[in-house]
Write a protein that holds these residues in place. Structure first.
Motif, mmCIF file in Angstrom:
data_model
loop_
_atom_site.group_PDB
_atom_site.id
_atom_site.type_symbol
_atom_site.label_atom_id
_atom_site.label_comp_id
_atom_site.label_asym_id
_atom_site.label_seq_id
_atom_site.Cartn_x
_atom_site.Cartn_y
_atom_site.Cartn_z
ATOM 1 N N PHE B 355 0.817 -1.213 0.000
ATOM 2 C CA PHE B 355 0.000 0.000 0.000
ATOM 3 C C PHE B 355 0.857 1.273 0.000
ATOM 4 O O PHE B 355 0.626 2.192 0.788
ATOM 5 C CB PHE B 355 -0.950 -0.019 1.201
ATOM 6 N N CYS B 356 1.834 1.299 -0.877
ATOM 7 C CA CYS B 356 2.629 2.514 -1.047
ATOM 8 C C CYS B 356 3.481 2.352 -2.294
ATOM 9 O O CYS B 356 3.591 1.255 -2.837
ATOM 10 C CB CYS B 356 3.524 2.761 0.172
ATOM 11 N N GLY B 357 4.048 3.436 -2.727
ATOM 12 C CA GLY B 357 5.042 3.352 -3.783
ATOM 13 C C GLY B 357 6.336 2.873 -3.139
ATOM 14 O O GLY B 357 7.010 3.646 -2.470
ATOM 15 N N GLY B 358 6.647 1.621 -3.328
ATOM 16 C CA GLY B 358 7.735 1.012 -2.568
ATOM 17 C C GLY B 358 9.038 0.900 -3.314
ATOM 18 O O GLY B 358 9.886 0.081 -2.946
ATOM 19 N N ALA B 359 9.234 1.683 -4.357
ATOM 20 C CA ALA B 359 10.501 1.647 -5.099
ATOM 21 C C ALA B 359 10.704 2.987 -5.795
ATOM 22 O O ALA B 359 9.738 3.663 -6.158
ATOM 23 C CB ALA B 359 10.491 0.523 -6.121
ATOM 24 N N HIS B 360 11.962 3.349 -5.959
ATOM 25 C CA HIS B 360 12.279 4.601 -6.658
ATOM 26 C C HIS B 360 12.875 4.353 -8.032
ATOM 27 O O HIS B 360 12.594 5.068 -8.979
ATOM 28 C CB HIS B 360 13.271 5.432 -5.835
ATOM 29 N N ARG B 383 -6.133 4.097 -0.742
ATOM 30 C CA ARG B 383 -5.062 3.484 0.057
ATOM 31 C C ARG B 383 -5.316 3.742 1.542
ATOM 32 O O ARG B 383 -5.209 2.847 2.379
ATOM 33 C CB ARG B 383 -3.728 4.074 -0.395
ATOM 34 N N ASN B 384 -5.662 4.959 1.886
ATOM 35 C CA ASN B 384 -5.887 5.278 3.298
ATOM 36 C C ASN B 384 -7.103 4.551 3.849
ATOM 37 O O ASN B 384 -7.094 4.098 4.996
ATOM 38 C CB ASN B 384 -6.045 6.795 3.467
ATOM 39 N N ARG B 385 -8.134 4.425 3.032
ATOM 40 C CA ARG B 385 -9.328 3.698 3.497
ATOM 41 C C ARG B 385 -8.996 2.239 3.749
ATOM 42 O O ARG B 385 -9.473 1.628 4.703
ATOM 43 C CB ARG B 385 -10.445 3.811 2.465
ATOM 44 N N ALA B 386 -8.207 1.663 2.857
ATOM 45 C CA ALA B 386 -7.830 0.253 3.027
ATOM 46 C C ALA B 386 -6.998 0.068 4.286
ATOM 47 O O ALA B 386 -7.252 -0.842 5.090
ATOM 48 C CB ALA B 386 -7.044 -0.214 1.804
ATOM 49 N N LEU B 387 -6.018 0.945 4.462
ATOM 50 C CA LEU B 387 -5.166 0.827 5.651
ATOM 51 C C LEU B 387 -5.963 1.067 6.929
ATOM 52 O O LEU B 387 -5.730 0.407 7.949
ATOM 53 C CB LEU B 387 -4.005 1.827 5.563
ATOM 54 N N ASP B 388 -6.903 1.991 6.852
ATOM 55 C CA ASP B 388 -7.726 2.271 8.024
ATOM 56 C C ASP B 388 -8.548 1.030 8.402
ATOM 57 O O ASP B 388 -8.691 0.692 9.578
ATOM 58 C CB ASP B 388 -8.652 3.459 7.723
ATOM 59 N N ILE B 407 10.317 -3.916 4.012
ATOM 60 C CA ILE B 407 9.424 -3.830 5.175
ATOM 61 C C ILE B 407 9.055 -2.360 5.328
ATOM 62 O O ILE B 407 9.937 -1.494 5.410
ATOM 63 C CB ILE B 407 10.106 -4.318 6.468
ATOM 64 N N PHE B 408 7.777 -2.109 5.343
ATOM 65 C CA PHE B 408 7.274 -0.752 5.561
ATOM 66 C C PHE B 408 6.287 -0.754 6.712
ATOM 67 O O PHE B 408 5.520 -1.709 6.870
ATOM 68 C CB PHE B 408 6.531 -0.218 4.323
ATOM 69 N N GLN B 409 6.316 0.316 7.460
ATOM 70 C CA GLN B 409 5.165 0.589 8.307
ATOM 71 C C GLN B 409 4.459 1.795 7.703
ATOM 72 O O GLN B 409 5.094 2.810 7.400
ATOM 73 C CB GLN B 409 5.552 0.882 9.764
ATOM 74 N N HIS B 410 3.198 1.643 7.515
ATOM 75 C CA HIS B 410 2.445 2.691 6.830
ATOM 76 C C HIS B 410 1.931 3.732 7.804
ATOM 77 O O HIS B 410 1.750 3.467 8.992
ATOM 78 C CB HIS B 410 1.272 2.060 6.069
ATOM 79 N N GLY B 411 1.697 4.914 7.261
ATOM 80 C CA GLY B 411 1.087 5.974 8.039
ATOM 81 C C GLY B 411 -0.048 6.606 7.266
ATOM 82 O O GLY B 411 -0.004 6.656 6.023
ATOM 83 N N ILE B 412 -1.055 7.044 7.981
ATOM 84 C CA ILE B 412 -2.178 7.722 7.317
ATOM 85 C C ILE B 412 -2.160 9.205 7.719
ATOM 86 O O ILE B 412 -1.894 10.074 6.902
ATOM 87 C CB ILE B 412 -3.522 7.064 7.692
ATOM 88 N N ASP B 413 -2.418 9.455 9.007
ATOM 89 C CA ASP B 413 -2.400 10.844 9.471
ATOM 90 C C ASP B 413 -1.024 11.249 9.973
ATOM 91 O O ASP B 413 -0.644 12.410 9.941
ATOM 92 C CB ASP B 413 -3.430 11.025 10.594
#
Lengths: 339, 611
Positions: B355-360, B383-388, B407-413
């Protein structure tokens, strides 16, 4: 008298096939058979085909991206770059900025733009411009080769681009040698046959067809997979019939006309299937160029159709297709009987 | 004539150029794929199964059955030393799959099974008992099963087979791209079965069909629409519905029944559902099927409709109204799933991508892309709705697709206020990517690489990177491990509620002390880290009279559920936003009893009797 009227031959053919056409006589005005004038119209057809082809690809290169990734992002290319003294980071960029490859892939669009302009201004004797157009064919060859590699090296992918690749060369030969010269007509025939044979190979399923074939058929005609498949098979058979018919004098004009119509339909199918009022710019920036760059699929058969429609001298009628007497430009009114 | 000579020379030059270009091409990259002719006794290639809610679903995959032979396929189990038929079905000719369904399955015992066809062909395997008494459930995760020799796709998978057996994985998770051939899924699927059947036949296996499986390079399904744009970024499926249905039948017909079985366009089914196994509740998500295609919907920002090259673009401009990620049906399912803790100590979401752009950097040579809409980082609102929805159940997320383990930890707010995700590496890496932000991450751990820490991805989503198995920049040998190939192991400890992520390269013995994982692994987190924003405070400690009750916090003023979770032990100290008042509900298996209507950060401890 009949020998004077080249338009009569097809009519005789029709009679042979049992088609009864009312006999009448008309006088073809001299303007209609003014050969230089008619030739220039044929040239315009070729100019349009080449211009739209280059213009469409110019749009792709400037607005989107040329399909060269498959060729440049690979080991052999890196080795080549190193051989010519470009180090790897310089070649591919540092990640933070573009390298040689990205910059030059973008710059190729300028060549297409120049070629598009040249298709409009090129004249007989403009050897540099004509050479540039031949170079344009080279660019289209590389581009088509990239698409061929991307398609897992399916030969029809390259073959069906024959029309686009040969379009500039066709314009050049028409200008340099004349529209009815053996080389010009042979090039046109080759362009038409490659385009339709390549397309036919896919439509008949001899190679897995690009997914868009079924998709466009289904979306435009609102038919299911089986029906779309049947229609594609039918179209594939007709593609090959065109490739044969184009060499048969009684059928060649009809084949060329069908080819022009089918080329138009398949080109326009992209925007028709994909564009929508709900999209930005109605989706025009996504789809219109897909139709435009396929202009040779329409204009090459159209060129042949009109070339063969032209009233010819008795000398020309007796000659094989595509041969011409001379380009003297002598004009005279012809009285012609049409069956 | 001069002109003709020039023309001839040009044509010859072109032909030579093409020939040289062709010679430059790497012909090692072409995979040979065919359907082998097998004898009748070997006509069953492999079988996949799941057991959920006392229902066994098993799909046998067969080689083509001759016209004259029976299409009936039987499922038998061993009882008291004898084979007893429990189901029979007719093989579906398109793809030669034989799906079985057996209800009232006793999942408390391990059982040998065999699939039988005619008088000669049998294929044996084991239906495992539900490991509810195990403390640790081991999931082996895979993605990107390229078979192209150019990057080692033709190298044997025996190392994977051996390692899965050594760790005795309880569940196999193939996140997508099991098949890369866009026209011959059946032939490639049979090869997949020949490669992995040995481990698949003995444990529940989840294969999520992704874009390449469905026969296209990227996939924004748009509820089954037909795509007509090359590259498919206009949304929908490029291949005909009949092809997609065959793919999904082969890969997913053994899944538990779909949560919401209504079909989408072209008669394509859905398979999002959950699998409860070993007291771990796995949500199986379809993050492609409903997603909107970006072409024509978002302002152009790069060389492709789905690529953003311009780093100065306005991220909000692409978060367009109406753009869907998981879709309403799937979000409803997730909302219910996050609240349902029956037979579940932990929750895990499985999907195709992260649930993010995980590569540059994309591609083999420094192709920097600011953002890629093929990832679940777009659309940001979706994406935020799914993570929520996922964080409300403290779900850990496992996915693949990226060809780059992270490995990512996602953030919304705020950073780190949502779930953790583990993107597993490719079995054989077709396409290289790198996580290589231009700016060092903030709040990095001591000694951690600069690319870790808090970042904004290309869509300005808040992400915290904890590890990335970046491949070598110019891979020596350019096969498998130099291209960061491998697989993931996730250990879910239902007793300690810890989650351990392991990321292994290919061709190592992962039980050997000498074997090394990719840098950044292993990593262990708590289940409760999946929703524990740093800005939150602690409510009062709650002591229950039962072990592991289910606790739910509800905003007192909005009645919106903050989260539902199964506590570990008899005490639980909820975390929650400061300055908010919460209704707290609890129960043994469902939060059916209100235990407080006014808890807030700093509240006094509470003793609760549920029984």
């Amino acid at each position: 008298m009949r020998a004077e009227c080249p338009a009569r031959a097809p009519q005789e053919s029709l009679f042979r096939y049992g088609i009864n056409i009312e006999r009448k006589e008309r006088v073809i005005p001299s303007s209609a058979v003014n050969k230089p004038n008619f030739d220039s119209r044929l040239i315009i057809i070729l100019r349009l085909g080449a211009f739209f082809c280059f213009a469409g690809w110019t749009w792709v290169h400037f607005y989107w991206e040329g399909p060269y990734g498959i060729l440049v992002w690979q080991d052999a290319t890196y080795v080549f770059a190193e051989r010519i003294g470009i180090d790897w980071e310089e070649f591919v960029g540092s990640g933070a900025d573009d390298g040689f490859v990205q910059k030059w892939v973008a710059r190729i669009g300028w060549f297409y733009l120049i070629c598009a302009v040249i298709t409009v201004i090129v004249r007989k004797g403009s050897w540099i411009q004509m050479a540039a157009l031949v170079g344009g064919s080279g660019l289209l060859t590389i581009l088509s080769y990239a698409k061929y590699v991307a398609s897992q090296r399916q030969p029809p992918m390259f073959i069906e681009h024959g029309g686009q690749i040969l379009m500039p060369i066709l314009l050049v030969t028409a200008l340099a040698l004349g529209v009815r010269h053996r080389v010009t007509v042979t090039t046109a025939l080759l362009a038409l046959v490659t385009t339709f044979a390549g397309h036919g190979c896919y439509a008949l399923g001899l190679w897995p067809p690009p997914a868009t074939f079924h998709a466009m058929t289904s979306v435009i005609l609102d038919v299911g997979y089986d029906t779309a498949n049947t229609m594609l098979h039918t179209a594939g058979i007709l593609d090959f019939l065109v490739c044969i018919g184009i060499f048969l004098p009684p059928l060649r004009r009809m084949s060329a006309l069908y080819a022009a119509a089918w080329g138009f339909v398949t080109a326009i199918a992209r925007p028709v299937a994909g564009m929508s009022l709900s999209l930005n710019y109605w989706g025009a920036d996504q789809f219109v160029h897909e139709a435009v760059l396929r202009a040779p699929h329409v204009f090459i058969p159209l060129f042949l159709f009109f070339l063969w429609r032209e009233p010819q001298s008795a000398e020309n009628v007796a000659r094989p297709p595509g041969l011409t007497s001379d380009d003297s430009g002598t004009t005279r009114p012809i009285t012609c009987t049409i069956d | 004539m001069t002109f003709q000579k020039c023309l001839t020379i040009c044509c010859v030059a072109l032909a030579i150029a093409c020939g040289r270009a062709d010679a430059q091409q790497n012909r090692r990259g072409r995979a040979v794929l065919s359907i082998p002719k097998v004898e009748n006794k070997d006509i069953i290639c492999f079988a996949l199964y799941t057991v959920h809610d006392s229902t066994l679903k098993l799909t046998a995959q067969l080689y083509p059955i001759a016209e004259a032979d029976t299409k009936t396929v039987r499922l038998e189990i061993e009882k008291d030393g004898k084979w007893v038929e429990v189901a029979r079905t007719t093989a579906v000719e398109q793809g030669w799959t034989a799906p079985f369904r057996v209800e009232n399955w006793d999942d408390s015992r391990t059982c040998r099974y065999r699939v039988a066809h005619g008088t000669e062909a049998t294929y044996e395997g084991i239906i495992r008992r539900n490991p509810v008494d195990q403390d640790e459930i081991v999931v082996a995760g895979f993605t990107g099963n390229s078979i192209h020799p150019a990057h080692g796709g033709d190298i044997s998978r025996q190392d994977i087979i051996d390692n899965v057996k050594k760790v005795d994985a309880d569940v196999l998770f193939f996140s997508g791209d099991q098949v890369y051939d866009h026209n011959r899924h059946y032939a490639a699927w049979l090869k997949f079965g020949r490669d992995f059947g040995e481990i698949i036949k003995e444990r529940p296996t989840l294969c999520l069909p992704d874009d390449h499986d469905a026969g296209q390079p990227n996939l924004w399904g748009e509820s089954g629409k037909i795509s007509t744009l090359s590259g498919a970024s206009d949304g929908g499926y490029s291949r005909p519905g009949v092809y997609v249905r065959e793919v999904e039948r082969a890969q997913t017909s053994h899944f538990p029944d779909p949560a919401d079985p209504h079909k989408v366009g072209q008669g394509i089914g859905v398979w999002f559902t959950n699998l409860n196994w070993g007291n771990v509740d796995f949500a199986i998500l379809e993050d492609r099927k409903f997603k909107t295609g970006p072409a024509g919907r978002v302002p152009k920002q790069g060389p492709r409709p789905d690529h953003i090259r311009n780093p100065d673009y306005d991220p909000a401009s692409v978060d367009v109204e109406g753009a869907v990620l998981l879709g309403e049906r799937q979000l409803r399912f997730l909302d219910n799933w996050a609240q349902d803790w029956r037979h579940a100590d932990m929750k895990v979401a499985l999907s195709q991508t992260i649930f993010c752009g995980g590569a540059h950097i994309h591609g083999s040579a420094n192709g920097r892309l600011h953002a890629d809409m093929d990832s679940n980082g777009w659309p940001q609102s979706g994406r935020n709705r799914a993570l929520d929805a996922l964080r409300k159940g403290f779900a850990f997320h496992c996915a693949g697709d990226q060809h780059l383990a992270t490995i990512f930890q996602h953030g919304i707010d705020e950073h780190r206020d949502a779930i953790w995700s583990f993107c597993v590496p490719s079995i054989a890496n077709l396409y290289l990517r790198w996580w290589e932000p231009l700016e060092p991450g903030r709040n990095r751990e001591t000694g951690a690489p600069e690319y870790t820490g808090d970042h904004l991805d290309g869509f300005h989503n808040k992400v915290t990177n904890h590890a990335a198995a970046n491949p070598e920049k110019k891979p020596a040998g350019n096969i498998l491990n130099t291209r960061a190939a491998g697989f993931g192991i996730v250990r879910l400890n239902t007793a300690t509620r810890q989650i351990t992520m392991e990321c292994w390269p290919r061709n190592v013995d992962i039980t050997s002390s000498a074997a090394k994982q990719y840098r950044g692994w292993p990593r262990t987190i708590s289940q409760f880290d999946n929703y524990n924003p740093r800005s939150w405070g602690k409510l009062g400690k709650i002591t229950f009279d039962v072990e592991d009750p289910v606790v739910q916090l509800i905003h007192a003023d909005t009645n919106e559920i903050l989260y539902t979770v199964r506590a570990n032990g008899q005490t639980f100290t909820p975390s929650a936003p400061k300055d908010n008042v919460f209704i707290v509900k609890a129960g043994k298996d469902a939060p059916d009893t209100i235990i407080s209507t006014g808890m807030k950060a700093g509240s006094a401890p509470l003793a609760v009797t549920i029984n």
